[in-house]
Design a protein around this motif. Structure first.
Motif, short mmCIF file in Angstrom:
data_model
loop_
_atom_site.label_atom_id
_atom_site.label_comp_id
_atom_site.label_asym_id
_atom_site.label_seq_id
_atom_site.Cartn_x
_atom_site.Cartn_y
_atom_site.Cartn_z
N GLU A 3 32.26 -12.94 -75.16
CA GLU A 3 30.96 -12.56 -75.12
C GLU A 3 31.74 -11.07 -75.24
O GLU A 3 30.22 -10.37 -75.84
CB GLU A 3 31.25 -12.73 -72.60
N SER A 47 23.47 -1.54 -78.53
CA SER A 47 24.39 -3.51 -77.61
C SER A 47 24.93 -2.75 -76.39
O SER A 47 25.84 -1.78 -76.55
CB SER A 47 24.57 -4.02 -78.20
N THR A 48 24.45 -3.23 -74.88
CA THR A 48 24.96 -3.27 -73.66
C THR A 48 25.99 -4.23 -74.02
O THR A 48 26.67 -5.02 -73.83
CB THR A 48 24.21 -3.27 -72.46
N VAL A 49 27.81 -3.30 -73.55
CA VAL A 49 28.84 -4.72 -73.20
C VAL A 49 28.67 -4.79 -72.01
O VAL A 49 28.81 -3.49 -70.84
CB VAL A 49 29.99 -3.54 -73.96
N GLN A 56 26.12 1.85 -82.01
CA GLN A 56 26.16 -0.16 -81.52
C GLN A 56 28.63 0.50 -80.91
O GLN A 56 28.55 1.36 -81.73
CB GLN A 56 26.22 -0.32 -82.93
N LYS A 97 30.97 -4.72 -83.03
CA LYS A 97 30.38 -5.14 -84.47
C LYS A 97 31.10 -4.61 -85.16
O LYS A 97 30.60 -4.94 -86.97
CB LYS A 97 29.35 -3.34 -84.74
N SER A 136 30.87 -10.90 -78.82
CA SER A 136 29.61 -10.64 -79.44
C SER A 136 28.57 -9.94 -78.99
O SER A 136 27.89 -9.77 -80.12
CB SER A 136 28.57 -12.08 -78.47
N HIS A 137 29.48 -8.43 -78.36
CA HIS A 137 28.39 -7.04 -78.72
C HIS A 137 29.21 -6.07 -79.51
O HIS A 137 28.39 -5.52 -80.06
CB HIS A 137 28.77 -7.16 -76.54
#
Length: 449
Positions: A280, A2-4, A256, A286, A283-284
Motif C-alpha cells: 500500500e 497522490s495522497t499517502v 508527487q 513515485k 503504491s503511492h
C-alpha cells in the motif's frame, strides 16, 4: 497529488515484520525528527534512475545491484564504503566491457539496516542454559549482542539509520564524482590482489585493454565526461514503516510523493501481501520500486502486484526480483514471465541468486555455495533465452573484503574455512574474488543472451 496513507492507516492493515516498540512516545519523537530531516536523495535523481531501469525493461541495459546483506553502524567507515564501491565498479566494468551493454549501478547501501526474520525469537545456550531473546532485526531495530538490553527495539536507531546513511551517501558521492570512479583508475582498483587471484589477473587483462582504448581516444581528441564519473544509486528494502513513511516527502516540482531515503526501494518476499501495508505505501510513492518474488508466487500474484504498484504500466517503475533457488528457478520462473509478458506488463526482471540458496553448514554457520549461486543465474538466463525475453540484471549480497562466508569459487573455500573470517551479522556474502568471478561468468551469459 497522490495522497499517502497515514502511519495509523498502514498499521491498521496489520503489517508483517515490524518492531514491537515498548515506548510509543519515543517512536513518535523519532518519527518527528525524521520528518524534519533533509532528504537523503532527490526526486530528480529517482526519476533519472527510473529512466535507466526503463532501458533495462526494454532490453537495452543490464542492472547490477549489490552490497551488504545488512549494513551496520560500525561499518560506516571510509575503507568499508570504498571497498564495496570498488568491487561494484569492477564488476560493472567487466560486464560493460565484456558484454558491450550499459550497466545500471545500484548499491544495497546507505539504508539496508533492517532485516526480516523467519522467527521472532532466538534461542542460544549461554553458560549451560537455554536463553531466548527477541531476534536481531538489523541495526535499524535492535543490537546484535545477545543480551536482553541490546535486543529491545529502540526507535532512536531509526535516526541513527538516517545519520549513517547520510554519511555513507556523502562518501559515495565524493568517490563517484571526485575522481575515484574515473575509468582511468581501472588499474588502481586492483593493485592489492591482482597477483594473488586468478580473477584479479583476468580483471587486469580487461583493465589493460580499456586503458589502451582510452589512450587512443585521448589521442584523437575524444575524452567524454562519462569516463571521469559514474552514476551510482542507493537502494534498500523498505521494511520499517516508521522510517519509510517519515522519509516520504512531496516533491516541489511535481507535487508527487517520493521516498527520499533511497533512490530504489523494494518490498521483500515476506511483506509482499497485496492487501498489506508495504504494498500500500509503495503504491503511492513515485520512486522506481522492486518486489521480491519467491517460489510461492503465482502468475496471478505477479499480475496483481503489477496492477497495484504500476497501474499506468510505466517502464522503469517496477522491477521483479526473483529468488527461487537453483533447484526451482527453471520450473518456477517460466509461468511468471509467460503470463506477465502476455499481458503486456512493463517490468524489469532481475535475478537474486542468493536468498534461495542458503543452508547451515555443519559448523553452524549460514552459508551458500558459489556453484548454486551461478547455477541460479544460469537458470535465469536459460529461461529468458527460451522465452525470448530479457534477463535484466542480478541482485547480489557481496562485500569488498576478503571474508569467508560463501563456500566454493576459485579460492575453493570449504566449510572448514568459514570461521576464518565470517563477519556478516545476518546472511553470507560473496567476497571480492567471488564477486569478480561472478561478473565474468555473467558477462559470458550476457554475450549469449
Amino acid at each position: 497529488m497522490s495522497t499517502v496513507p497515514t502511519l495509523e492507516q498502514l498499521h491498521a492493515l496489520g503489517p508483517a515484520q515490524q518492531p514491537s516498540y515498548p515506548d510509543s512516545a519515543a517512536v513518535a519523537a523519532a518519527v518527528q525528527r525524521l520528518r524534519t530531516a533533509p532528504p537523503l536523495v532527490f526526486a530528480g535523481e529517482c526519476d533519472e534512475l527510473k529512466e535507466k531501469i526503463a532501458a533495462v525493461t526494454r532490453g537495452e541495459a543490464f542492472m547490477l545491484q549489490g552490497g551488504d546483506c545488512a549494513e551496520t553502524f560500525d561499518g560506516v567507515t571510509a575503507d568499508n564504503v570504498r571497498n564495496k564501491l570498488r568491487v561494484l565498479l569492477q564488476m560493472a566494468v567487466v560486464l560493460t566491457y565484456a558484454a558491450s551493454v550499459p550497466v545500471v549501478k545500484v548499491g544495497r547501501i546507505a539504508g539496508q539496516y533492517a532485516k526480516p526474520r523467519s522467527k521472532d525469537m532466538e534461542t542460544r545456550v549461554v553458560a549451560g542454559e537455554e536463553v531466548t531473546l527477541p531476534a536481531y532485526r538489523g541495526d535499524a531495530v535492535n543490537g546484535y549482542e545477545f543480551t536482553p538490553e541490546a535486543r529491545i527495539p529502540d526507535p532512536q536507531r531509526l535516526v541513527d539509520v538516517y545519520n549513517s546513511s547520510a554519511a555513507t551517501l556523502n562518501l559515495v558521492r565524493a568517490f563517484v564524482t571526485g575522481g575515484y570512479a574515473d575509468l582511468r583508475q581501472v588499474h588502481t582498483w586492483n593493485t592489492d590482489f591482482v597477483k594473488s587471484s586468478a580473477a584479479g589477473q583476468r580483471y587486469e587483462a580487461v583493465a589493460s585493454e580499456i586503458d589502451r582504448a582510452l589512450t587512443f581516444m585521448r589521442a584523437i581528441g575524444a575524452d567524454p565526461d562519462e569516463f571521469h564519473r559514474v552514476d551510482f544509486h542507493s537502494s534498500h528494502e523498505a521494511l520499517v514503516l516508521e522510517y519509510e513513511h517519515a522519509m516520504t516527502r512531496i516533491d516541489s516540482r511535481t507535487q508527487q510523493p517520493y521516498d527520499v531515503s533511497g533512490h530504489f526501494v523494494w518490498i521483500g518476499e515476506r511483506t509482499r501481501q497485496l492487501d498489506g501495508a508495504h504494498v500500500e505505501l509503495l503504491s503511492h510513492i513515485k520512486n522506481p520500486i522492486g518486489v521480491k518474488l519467491g517460489p510461492t508466487t503465482s502468475p496471478d500474484d505477479a499480475l496483481a502486484l503489477a496492477a497495484k504498484l504500476n497501474p499506468q504500466n510505466e517502464a522503469g517503475r517496477l522491477t521483479f526480483i526473483t529468488r527461487f533457488g537453483a533447484g526451482k528457478i527453471r520450473e518456477g520462473l517460466p509461468p511468471l514471465i509467460e503470463k506477465v509478458t502476455a499481458e503486456g506488463v512493463q517490468v524489469a526482471w532481475i535475478c537474486d541468486p542468493m536468498h534461495g540458496n542458503t543452508f547451515e553448514a555443519s559448523s553452524g554457520y549460514k552459508t551458500r555455495r558459489f556453484d548454486d549461486v551461478i547455477d541460479e543465474v544460469q537458470g535465469f538466463f536459460d529461461v529468458h533465452r527460451a522465452l525470448g525475453t530479457w534477463p535484466g540484471g542480478v541482485h547480489v549480497e557481496l562485500t569488498g573484503d576478503d571474508v569467508t562466508e560463501c563456500v566454493g569459487g576459485g579460492e575453493e573455500l570449504a566449510e572448514i574455512d568459514l570461521g576464518n573470517r565470517y563477519e556478516s551479522v545476518c546472511d553470507p556474502r560473496l567476497n571480492r574474488v567471488q564477486s569478480l568471478e561472478l561478473s565474468f561468468l555473467v558477462a559470458e551469459m550476457l554475450r549469449k543472451a
